[in-house]
Scaffold this motif. Structure first.
Motif, PDB file in Angstrom:
ATOM      1  N   ALA A 169       0.818  -1.211   0.000  1.00 37.72           N
ATOM      2  CA  ALA A 169       0.000   0.000   0.000  1.00 37.72           C
ATOM      3  C   ALA A 169       0.851   1.261   0.000  1.00 37.72           C
ATOM      4  O   ALA A 169       0.482   2.273  -0.592  1.00 37.72           O
ATOM      5  N   GLU A 170       2.013   1.199   0.655  1.00 38.95           N
ATOM      6  CA  GLU A 170       2.862   2.390   0.769  1.00 38.95           C
ATOM      7  C   GLU A 170       4.293   1.970   1.033  1.00 38.95           C
ATOM      8  O   GLU A 170       4.554   0.936   1.660  1.00 38.95           O
ATOM      9  N   GLN A 171       5.249   2.750   0.536  1.00 30.39           N
ATOM     10  CA  GLN A 171       6.668   2.544   0.809  1.00 30.39           C
ATOM     11  C   GLN A 171       7.190   3.789   1.516  1.00 30.39           C
ATOM     12  O   GLN A 171       7.014   4.899   1.015  1.00 30.39           O
ATOM     13  N   VAL A 172       7.814   3.597   2.666  1.00 25.48           N
ATOM     14  CA  VAL A 172       8.187   4.724   3.511  1.00 25.48           C
ATOM     15  C   VAL A 172       9.692   4.750   3.745  1.00 25.48           C
ATOM     16  O   VAL A 172      10.387   3.753   3.561  1.00 25.48           O
ATOM     17  N   MET A 173      10.187   5.898   4.195  1.00 22.30           N
ATOM     18  CA  MET A 173      11.619   6.065   4.443  1.00 22.30           C
ATOM     19  C   MET A 173      11.996   5.828   5.896  1.00 22.30           C
ATOM     20  O   MET A 173      13.173   5.733   6.215  1.00 22.30           O
ATOM     21  N   SER A 174      10.997   5.764   6.788  1.00 26.03           N
ATOM     22  CA  SER A 174      11.312   5.598   8.210  1.00 26.03           C
ATOM     23  C   SER A 174      10.346   4.625   8.864  1.00 26.03           C
ATOM     24  O   SER A 174       9.189   4.495   8.441  1.00 26.03           O
ATOM     25  N   PHE A 175      10.828   3.974   9.929  1.00 21.75           N
ATOM     26  CA  PHE A 175       9.973   3.062  10.669  1.00 21.75           C
ATOM     27  C   PHE A 175       8.954   3.829  11.513  1.00 21.75           C
ATOM     28  O   PHE A 175       7.901   3.287  11.848  1.00 21.75           O
TER      29      PHE A 175
END
Length: 311
Positions: A220-226
């Protein structure tokens, strides 16, 4: 050639527009153009091709752009060494971090470093894995942590610690009926994953786990931070996959961490360093990593004197 020439070049190369670059630099466009012309004359090459419609880098300009940041990095490190010496530190270690290194292990390691070597300053640089590897080759970092051992020639990758892979599930989610969640059940729901450009090693390890299933994951989404991953999971937007200690901080937001069914896979964090004899300070730092792995990331009891030590 002066530093102002390099600063102007960097901004123009980023903007590829002299008017916008001049605005960023808070100067008029005319002196900016003269500065770039002086730089080109000093180098004896053309760095930019300008037309009435566009500005673009020449081949020489692209090559120069790749090397200029090292000048500023070296200058920043020289400043840091001087400041560290003025603050009473006798040595410095430059540690790169990629892939969202496990916070609990890192904080425990730092506490031990402050306890045993309070005169050594440690500086951290959060960078993508590819930049960490490049920086190690160029002696911008003494060592680094990442979740990949695929680092090429000239770099050593040594296992630092392992973290059980858990599923981040929002509170009151149907999957919480499972104490250990089967992977095929996880893949029935959308996932929020680390961006492969910024979390390269993490994604390689997660992708290997997902390949064990016949189902294609719905990302659904790709993020740069946890932190953003936890926020999206807490909002019920998707599920997440990360190390158990990385998810520990999500409890306050209503995120529950559950292991996968079967043999729980682990995420390995690697220590990366150049394949050369390490300095005395780095050797001591490396030895502490084994102690941290044995502790399993538990907090160290830090004496009051250490708590009041230099920041």
């Amino acid at each position: 050639m002066e530093l102002r020439h390099l600063r102007c070049f960097v901004v123009v190369a980023e903007e590829l527009h002299f008017a916008r670059a001049a605005e960023r630099l808070h100067i008029d466009q005319s002196p900016l153009s003269r500065t770039i012309k002086e730089l080109e004359e000093d180098l004896g090459v053309q760095l930019f091709v300008r037309t009435t419609r566009s500005t673009r880098l020449t081949l020489a300009g692209r090559l120069f752009q790749a090397h200029v940041p090292r000048v500023f990095a070296a200058l920043d490190q020289a400043r840091a060494y001087v400041k560290a010496a003025a603050d009473g530190f006798h040595d410095q270690l430059r540690i790169a971090l990629s892939d969202g290194v496990t916070p609990a292990r890192l904080s425990t390691l730092m506490a031990l470093c402050r306890q045993e070597d309070p005169d050594i300053a440690i500086r951290f640089f959060e960078v993508p894995l590819s930049q960490q590897i490049k920086g190690l080759h160029e002696d911008l970092y003494d060592a680094g942590f990442a979740q990949s051992a695929e680092v090429g020639d000239g770099i050593l990758a040594e296992p630092a610690w392992n973290d059980p892979l858990h599923v981040a599930v929002p509170a009151r989610h149907p999957l919480l009926a499972f104490k250990r969640i089967p992977l095929h059940e996880v893949l029935r729901y959308p996932l929020v994953m680390g961006d492969p450009q910024f979390c390269e090693g993490y994604r390689r390890q997660i992708d290997r786990v997902l390949r064990a299933a016949d189902q294609e994951p719905l990302i659904a989404e790709q993020v740069m931070s946890f932190d953003l991953m936890i926020a999206l999971v807490a909002a019920g937007y998707a599920l997440g996959l990360a190390g158990a200690s990385q998810l520990a901080g999500g409890r306050e937001l209503g995120v529950v961490a559950r292991p996968l069914a079967g043999r729980t896979p682990t995420l390995t964090t690697w220590l990366l360093r150049r394949d050369v004899e390490p300095s005395h300070s780095l050797t001591r730092f490396i030895k502490r990593i084994s102690a941290i792995d044995e502790l399993g990331g538990r907090e160290l009891a830090i004496p009051d004197a250490i708590q009041d030590a230099k920041p």
